[in-house]
Write an enzyme that holds these catalytic residues in place. Structure first.
Site, mmCIF file in Angstrom:
data_model
loop_
_atom_site.group_PDB
_atom_site.id
_atom_site.type_symbol
_atom_site.label_atom_id
_atom_site.label_comp_id
_atom_site.label_asym_id
_atom_site.label_seq_id
_atom_site.Cartn_x
_atom_site.Cartn_y
_atom_site.Cartn_z
ATOM 1 C CB CYS A 235 -0.947 0.021 1.651
ATOM 2 S SG CYS A 235 -1.871 1.624 1.557
ATOM 3 C CB CYS B 217 -8.863 9.865 6.248
ATOM 4 S SG CYS B 217 -7.094 10.189 5.821
ATOM 5 C CB CYS C 15 -3.726 13.767 1.998
ATOM 6 S SG CYS C 15 -5.536 13.648 0.952
HETATM 7 N N1 SAH Z 1 -7.143 9.381 -1.348
HETATM 8 C C1 SAH Z 1 -7.253 7.997 -2.172
HETATM 9 C C2 SAH Z 1 -6.245 6.852 -1.561
HETATM 10 C C3 SAH Z 1 -5.415 6.775 -0.007
HETATM 11 S S1 SAH Z 1 -7.018 6.597 0.932
HETATM 12 C C4 SAH Z 1 -8.535 8.011 -1.742
HETATM 13 O O1 SAH Z 1 -9.276 8.169 -0.661
HETATM 14 O O2 SAH Z 1 -9.393 6.172 -2.051
HETATM 15 C C5 SAH Z 1 -7.160 5.173 0.686
HETATM 16 C C6 SAH Z 1 -8.493 4.457 1.234
HETATM 17 O O3 SAH Z 1 -8.552 4.669 2.048
HETATM 18 C C7 SAH Z 1 -9.554 5.176 0.911
HETATM 19 O O4 SAH Z 1 -10.517 4.260 0.701
HETATM 20 C C8 SAH Z 1 -9.689 5.888 2.364
HETATM 21 O O5 SAH Z 1 -11.052 5.927 2.311
HETATM 22 C C9 SAH Z 1 -9.577 4.940 3.892
HETATM 23 N N2 SAH Z 1 -9.635 4.803 4.778
HETATM 24 C C10 SAH Z 1 -8.742 6.288 5.405
HETATM 25 N N3 SAH Z 1 -9.237 6.752 6.780
HETATM 26 C C11 SAH Z 1 -9.642 4.960 6.850
HETATM 27 C C12 SAH Z 1 -9.471 4.086 8.373
HETATM 28 N N4 SAH Z 1 -9.382 5.097 9.493
HETATM 29 N N5 SAH Z 1 -10.357 3.596 8.741
HETATM 30 C C13 SAH Z 1 -10.577 2.636 7.295
HETATM 31 N N6 SAH Z 1 -10.521 3.160 5.909
HETATM 32 C C14 SAH Z 1 -9.880 4.439 6.383
#
Ligand code: SAH
Length: 369
Positions: free
Chosen positions: A119, A133, A126
């Site tokens: 990953c 997040c 961001c």
């Molecule tokens: N910006 C992109 C990729 C990075 S985040 C995107 O949003 O898709 C990758 C994934 O992790 C995203 O689906 C995001 O929503 C998720 N994510 C972020 N924080 C999280 C958390 N605390 N628990 C579960 N998934 C999370």
């Protein structure tokens, strides 16, 4: 200037990792010839950039010493500095890398049977500030350069013992489609046989739904995969969780998913009492049906941001059944690395909070590299 961090000043050594494999090989062959060597010597050096990486020109033992010294005077192959490495009880490993300008990024390695999924991050921080997040909560610092993105995989091959990555997901820090300038060539390095040689179907770009980026990804000939972070099936709810929904509302995201000529995955993080009700299951199924999407239900990783409660495992299964009853293909993602804060952005946040060293008994299985 931060945006240009790591780029060469005039007269500085040229970074061989910040160009396409075809370009570096051509450059190295011309360099070899220019210094009285056969062109194949250039190709030999090029193989050590990505295919069988080494950590210095001096370590290219199949290349004549005089040429190694010349290369060292003219070119660089910058490493990402491993600042921390943590291993979870379930085998998930998390790496914190320090970049040349002192920024930190995270990479997570997730083993599953014969696969090893990496990953990777595409930005330091961001800008999107999704409510749950951890990366969003720290804000945006800068885009990663191409070699810093592909370099996360290269670093796995330089570990001892090396890790052979089979799958890539752009689900680390950052929004890959807001850094298309670097992600586009990084995809070539990841996929090309002269680069890291990972099959396009094994590389997934995850996005909140950045329209121009989805179009650009769809225009690439390779079968890269697309995952879209939906997280809410109505604009009102999505707006409250993902501020980017103002710019790219659901209708535009769904339209983009429809025109993308390959199968799309919807990411849906399960937030207890927020987006996991019966009504949302109906709405989500409609959206998924419209663009024939596969739905990935993600258990909320605690320690992200905001005061959300994860939906219980039983409730997630219930939600999955409701979707399946409406003809939708669903998978419930296993939560991995719970004990090492492996969700997006968490390790870096932890590192920044932890200014004073922790006591040995609290240190768990943290390995400081
Ligand atoms: N910006 C992109 C990729 C990075 S985040 C995107 O949003 O898709 C990758 C994934 O992790 C995203 O689906 C995001 O929503 C998720 N994510 C972020 N924080 C999280 C958390 N605390 N628990 C579960 N998934 C999370």
């Amino acid at each position: 200037m931060k945006q240009n961090a790591g780029q060469e000043a005039p007269g500085a050594k040229k970074n061989l990792l910040n160009m396409l494999p075809s370009e570096s090989e051509e450059l190295l062959r011309a360099f070899a010839v220019g210094h009285g060597e056969k062109p194949f010597r250039g190709s030999q050096v090029a193989r050590h950039l990505w295919q069988s990486p080494v950590d210095s020109f001096a370590a290219m033992s199949d290349v004549p010493v005089a040429l190694r010294n010349l290369l060292d005077a003219h070119f660089s192959m910058p490493r990402l500095t491993l600042a921390m490495r943590q291993t979870s009880n379930d085998g998930t490993e998390k790496f914190l890398f320090r970049l040349e300008d002192g920024e930190f990024i995270e990479t997570v390695a997730i083993p599953e049977g014969s696969r090893l999924t990496l990953c990777i991050s595409s930005q330091a921080g961001c800008a999107l500030q999704c409510a749950f997040c951890a990366t969003g909560a720290m804000g945006f610092t800068r885009n990663l350069q191409m070699f810093e993105i592909a370099g996360q995989v290269r670093e796995m091959r330089l570990l001892s013992p090396p890790k052979q990555v089979t799958n890539i997901v752009f689900m680390g820090m950052g929004e890959p489609l807001m850094n298309w300038k670097a992600v586009d060539p990084a995809l070539t390095v990841l996929n090309s046989p002269a680069g890291l040689g990972i099959g396009a179907r094994h590389i997934t770009v995850s996005t909140v739904g950045v329209l121009p980026g989805i179009v650009a990804l769809g225009e690439r000939a390779e079968q890269f995969r697309l995952a879209i972070s939906i997280h809410a099936p109505s604009d009102e709810l999505r707006q409250s969780l993902m501020p980017i929904n103002t710019k790219y509302p659901l209708a535009s995201v769904i339209e983009a998913a429809k025109v993308f000529d390959r199968r799309v995955t919807f990411e849906y993080v399960m937030l207890g009492g927020v987006n996991d009700g019966a009504e949302q299951a109906v709405q989500l199924a409609e959206l998924a049906r419209e663009c024939k999407a596969f739905v990935n239900l993600i258990p909320l990783h605690p320690g992200g941001a905001g005061n959300f409660t994860p939906s219980s495992p039983e409730h997630i299964q219930w939600f999955a059944r409701r979707l399946r009853a409406q003809g939708i293909e669903v998978a419930v993602r296993k939560s991995r690395g719970m004990d090492i804060a492996a969700a997006c952005g968490q390790l870096r946040v932890e590192r920044q909070r932890r200014r004073t060293p922790v006591a040995a008994e609290q240190d768990g299985n943290i390995q400081v590299a």
